[in-house]
Motif scaffolding. Sequence first.
Motif, PDB file in Angstrom:
ATOM      1  N   HIS A   5      19.015  52.488 -24.777  1.00  0.00           N
ATOM      2  CA  HIS A   5      18.084  52.707 -25.885  1.00  0.00           C
ATOM      3  C   HIS A   5      17.603  54.146 -26.001  1.00  0.00           C
ATOM      4  N   GLU A   6      18.092  55.035 -25.141  1.00  0.00           N
ATOM      5  CA  GLU A   6      17.663  56.434 -25.201  1.00  0.00           C
ATOM      6  C   GLU A   6      18.851  57.367 -25.401  1.00  0.00           C
ATOM      7  N   MET A   7      18.638  58.378 -26.227  1.00  0.00           N
ATOM      8  CA  MET A   7      19.633  59.423 -26.407  1.00  0.00           C
ATOM      9  C   MET A   7      18.951  60.756 -26.141  1.00  0.00           C
ATOM     10  N   HIS A   8      19.576  61.606 -25.334  1.00  0.00           N
ATOM     11  CA  HIS A   8      19.041  62.916 -24.972  1.00  0.00           C
ATOM     12  C   HIS A   8      19.915  63.991 -25.607  1.00  0.00           C
ATOM     13  N   ILE A   9      19.345  64.752 -26.512  1.00  0.00           N
ATOM     14  CA  ILE A   9      20.065  65.847 -27.158  1.00  0.00           C
ATOM     15  C   ILE A   9      19.527  67.149 -26.579  1.00  0.00           C
ATOM     16  N   ILE A  10      20.415  67.934 -25.998  1.00  0.00           N
ATOM     17  CA  ILE A  10      19.999  69.184 -25.351  1.00  0.00           C
ATOM     18  C   ILE A  10      20.264  70.356 -26.294  1.00  0.00           C
ATOM     19  N   PHE A  11      19.262  71.200 -26.458  1.00  0.00           N
ATOM     20  CA  PHE A  11      19.383  72.423 -27.256  1.00  0.00           C
ATOM     21  C   PHE A  11      19.351  73.605 -26.294  1.00  0.00           C
ATOM     22  N   TYR A  12      20.362  74.451 -26.382  1.00  0.00           N
ATOM     23  CA  TYR A  12      20.543  75.562 -25.452  1.00  0.00           C
ATOM     24  C   TYR A  12      20.032  76.873 -26.047  1.00  0.00           C
ATOM     25  N   PRO A  13      19.672  77.834 -25.194  1.00  0.00           N
ATOM     26  CA  PRO A  13      19.138  79.125 -25.669  1.00  0.00           C
ATOM     27  C   PRO A  13      20.095  79.907 -26.576  1.00  0.00           C
ATOM     28  N   GLN A  14      21.399  79.708 -26.435  1.00  0.00           N
ATOM     29  CA  GLN A  14      22.360  80.422 -27.265  1.00  0.00           C
ATOM     30  C   GLN A  14      22.393  79.903 -28.703  1.00  0.00           C
ATOM     31  N   SER A  55      12.658  72.349 -34.050  1.00  0.00           N
ATOM     32  CA  SER A  55      11.677  72.926 -33.133  1.00  0.00           C
ATOM     33  C   SER A  55      12.297  73.145 -31.752  1.00  0.00           C
ATOM     34  N   ALA A  56      13.067  72.158 -31.294  1.00  0.00           N
ATOM     35  CA  ALA A  56      13.727  72.295 -29.992  1.00  0.00           C
ATOM     36  C   ALA A  56      14.704  73.467 -30.003  1.00  0.00           C
ATOM     37  N   ARG A  57      15.437  73.593 -31.084  1.00  0.00           N
ATOM     38  CA  ARG A  57      16.409  74.684 -31.212  1.00  0.00           C
ATOM     39  C   ARG A  57      15.718  76.050 -31.157  1.00  0.00           C
ATOM     40  N   PHE A  58      14.648  76.196 -31.917  1.00  0.00           N
ATOM     41  CA  PHE A  58      13.937  77.474 -31.951  1.00  0.00           C
ATOM     42  C   PHE A  58      13.223  77.773 -30.631  1.00  0.00           C
ATOM     43  N   ARG A  59      12.647  76.752 -30.022  1.00  0.00           N
ATOM     44  CA  ARG A  59      11.962  76.962 -28.736  1.00  0.00           C
ATOM     45  C   ARG A  59      12.951  77.364 -27.648  1.00  0.00           C
ATOM     46  N   ALA A  60      14.136  76.757 -27.669  1.00  0.00           N
ATOM     47  CA  ALA A  60      15.152  77.106 -26.675  1.00  0.00           C
ATOM     48  C   ALA A  60      15.562  78.565 -26.835  1.00  0.00           C
ATOM     49  N   ALA A  61      15.768  78.999 -28.062  1.00  0.00           N
ATOM     50  CA  ALA A  61      16.148  80.392 -28.300  1.00  0.00           C
ATOM     51  C   ALA A  61      15.009  81.338 -27.933  1.00  0.00           C
ATOM     52  N   ASP A  62      13.791  80.921 -28.205  1.00  0.00           N
ATOM     53  CA  ASP A  62      12.630  81.780 -27.954  1.00  0.00           C
ATOM     54  C   ASP A  62      12.323  81.932 -26.461  1.00  0.00           C
ATOM     55  N   THR A  63      12.399  80.838 -25.720  1.00  0.00           N
ATOM     56  CA  THR A  63      12.019  80.868 -24.305  1.00  0.00           C
ATOM     57  C   THR A  63      13.188  81.185 -23.376  1.00  0.00           C
ATOM     58  N   GLY A  64      14.417  81.050 -23.875  1.00  0.00           N
ATOM     59  CA  GLY A  64      15.586  81.260 -23.017  1.00  0.00           C
ATOM     60  C   GLY A  64      15.863  80.080 -22.111  1.00  0.00           C
ATOM     61  N   LYS A  65      15.218  78.939 -22.370  1.00  0.00           N
ATOM     62  CA  LYS A  65      15.419  77.729 -21.564  1.00  0.00           C
ATOM     63  C   LYS A  65      15.813  76.584 -22.483  1.00  0.00           C
ATOM     64  N   GLN A  66      16.640  75.700 -21.967  1.00  0.00           N
ATOM     65  CA  GLN A  66      17.041  74.568 -22.789  1.00  0.00           C
ATOM     66  C   GLN A  66      15.858  73.633 -23.048  1.00  0.00           C
ATOM     67  N   HIS A  67      15.900  72.948 -24.178  1.00  0.00           N
ATOM     68  CA  HIS A  67      14.901  71.952 -24.543  1.00  0.00           C
ATOM     69  C   HIS A  67      15.632  70.668 -24.904  1.00  0.00           C
ATOM     70  N   VAL A  68      14.975  69.547 -24.688  1.00  0.00           N
ATOM     71  CA  VAL A  68      15.620  68.252 -24.862  1.00  0.00           C
ATOM     72  C   VAL A  68      14.827  67.397 -25.852  1.00  0.00           C
ATOM     73  N   VAL A  69      15.542  66.812 -26.807  1.00  0.00           N
ATOM     74  CA  VAL A  69      14.954  65.824 -27.718  1.00  0.00           C
ATOM     75  C   VAL A  69      15.411  64.455 -27.242  1.00  0.00           C
ATOM     76  N   VAL A  70      14.457  63.567 -27.011  1.00  0.00           N
ATOM     77  CA  VAL A  70      14.765  62.208 -26.564  1.00  0.00           C
ATOM     78  C   VAL A  70      14.404  61.248 -27.686  1.00  0.00           C
ATOM     79  N   ILE A  71      15.391  60.440 -28.078  1.00  0.00           N
ATOM     80  CA  ILE A  71      15.175  59.420 -29.105  1.00  0.00           C
ATOM     81  C   ILE A  71      15.222  58.076 -28.401  1.00  0.00           C
ATOM     82  N   ASP A  72      14.111  57.355 -28.438  1.00  0.00           N
ATOM     83  CA  ASP A  72      14.010  56.057 -27.779  1.00  0.00           C
ATOM     84  C   ASP A  72      13.963  54.977 -28.854  1.00  0.00           C
ATOM     85  N   THR A  73      15.045  54.201 -28.983  1.00  0.00           N
ATOM     86  CA  THR A  73      15.110  53.178 -30.023  1.00  0.00           C
ATOM     87  C   THR A  73      14.240  51.968 -29.707  1.00  0.00           C
TER      88      THR A  73
END
Length: 162
Positions: A121-130, A63-81
């Motif tokens: 305890h947190e990991m931030h994965i950034i999905f870019y518009p490209q 979802s983050a990947r598709f939203r980033a491509a759709d909006t042209g803005k990066q999106h971030v997934v945060v995993i909090d253990t």
Amino acid sequence: MDFQNKKKLKNSAGQNGFTLLELIVVMVIMSIVMAVLMPRLSEQLMGNSLRSAVSELGTIAASARFRAADTGKQHVVVIDTESSELKLFSGDKSKILSMTLLPPKVTVKDMELLGKSVSGHEMHIIFYPQGTATPARMRLVSEKRESMNLVVAGADGGVYVR
């Protein structure tokens, strides 16, 4: 033969219902079957919660990947253990777009971002518009010590289970 005579013949021909002994025998048989099947069913449910966690994490990342491509803005997934939360943020992290919890008996271990172990305890994965993403790797572990590896490929932003 009229209706009254048919009714008398039907009732006198056999019993109605079950005896107490028959009911007890059926209950004993059902108890034995359940005792045999419960451990196997429990193992299947454990495996399902692990697969469910991997699926949920994969869905949020996709979802983050598709939203980033759709909006042209990066999106971030945060995993909090610590809280077992998976969050999807818009690029500036001002708005949570989606949030879910991992199943209770599944934990995230061995988190790596850009090839380095994540401290904290947190990991931030950034999905870019490209269509690219920050390369990441993690291992999801169930209570029974079963595990599945999840990889986010940097080059294509794809999410893969290994």
